[in-house]
Design a protein around this motif. Structure first.
Motif, PDB file in Angstrom:
ATOM      1  N   GLU A 110      49.249  52.561  46.336  1.00 28.10           N
ATOM      2  CA  GLU A 110      50.367  51.745  45.769  1.00 28.10           C
ATOM      3  C   GLU A 110      49.531  49.989  45.622  1.00 28.10           C
ATOM      4  O   GLU A 110      49.192  49.211  44.587  1.00 28.10           O
ATOM      5  N   ALA A 111      48.310  49.139  46.045  1.00 30.27           N
ATOM      6  CA  ALA A 111      47.796  48.406  45.824  1.00 30.27           C
ATOM      7  C   ALA A 111      46.380  48.847  45.707  1.00 30.27           C
ATOM      8  O   ALA A 111      47.167  47.159  44.483  1.00 30.27           O
ATOM      9  N   MET A 112      46.117  49.272  45.009  1.00 30.95           N
ATOM     10  CA  MET A 112      44.667  49.164  44.260  1.00 30.95           C
ATOM     11  C   MET A 112      45.604  48.959  42.785  1.00 30.95           C
ATOM     12  O   MET A 112      45.394  48.943  41.470  1.00 30.95           O
ATOM     13  N   VAL A 113      46.902  50.192  42.484  1.00 34.63           N
ATOM     14  CA  VAL A 113      47.167  50.652  41.555  1.00 34.63           C
ATOM     15  C   VAL A 113      47.644  48.911  41.150  1.00 34.63           C
ATOM     16  O   VAL A 113      47.339  48.973  39.038  1.00 34.63           O
ATOM     17  N   ALA A 114      48.287  48.383  41.401  1.00 39.19           N
ATOM     18  CA  ALA A 114      49.266  47.344  41.316  1.00 39.19           C
ATOM     19  C   ALA A 114      47.688  46.223  41.005  1.00 39.19           C
ATOM     20  O   ALA A 114      47.839  45.315  39.700  1.00 39.19           O
ATOM     21  N   ALA A 115      47.021  46.317  41.691  1.00 42.92           N
ATOM     22  CA  ALA A 115      45.705  45.477  41.243  1.00 42.92           C
ATOM     23  C   ALA A 115      45.188  44.969  39.827  1.00 42.92           C
ATOM     24  O   ALA A 115      45.057  44.717  39.487  1.00 42.92           O
ATOM     25  N   VAL A 116      45.142  46.835  39.907  1.00 46.45           N
ATOM     26  CA  VAL A 116      44.463  47.164  38.574  1.00 46.45           C
ATOM     27  C   VAL A 116      45.302  46.732  37.265  1.00 46.45           C
ATOM     28  O   VAL A 116      45.224  46.054  36.642  1.00 46.45           O
TER      29      VAL A 116
END
Length: 121
Positions: free
Chosen positions: A65-71
């Motif tokens: 979820e953190a990677m998705v949010a960052a992208v």
């Protein structure tokens, strides 16, 4: 196949699972049809086919979820999302079950797709 919006130079699109197969083909077609920018996302960004300045390789695990949010926060100019990422288990199918491995089916193919599709900025 990809729609008229991505047939012009205004289109900016992330493609998940862009390192091979259908994902790589979506990237190729978007570029061929004149997309301004394609965010080519894969777990290993270096695995994304390059050679074109409009392809932006992105390291992304759609179950994180953190990677998705960052992208999502970095790619604010997106017009169309092509959510192609998935995972297949090569384990034999269990007798009487439609699911090969619930961990892969649930986490990657359902939960990960949900995270990418419903991420709000």
């Amino acid at each position: 196949m990809l729609g008229s919006r991505c047939g012009d130079t205004e289109c900016n699109s992330p493609v998940t699972g862009a390192n091979r197969g259908l994902g790589a083909e979506f990237v190729r077609q978007l570029i061929e049809r004149g997309a301004a920018k394609v965010y080519a996302a894969a777990r290993r960004a270096e695995a994304v086919p390059g050679g074109e300045t409009r392809i932006v390789p992105i390291c992304l695990d759609i179950t994180d979820e953190a990677m998705v949010a960052a992208v999502a926060n970095a790619a604010t100019d997106v017009d169309v999302v092509i959510n192609n990422a998935g995972l297949m288990s090569l384990a034999p199918i269990r007798a009487g079950s439609l699911f090969v491995d619930p961990q892969f089916s649930d986490l990657e193919n359902v939960d990960g797709s949900h995270l990418v599709s419903h991420r709000r900025r």
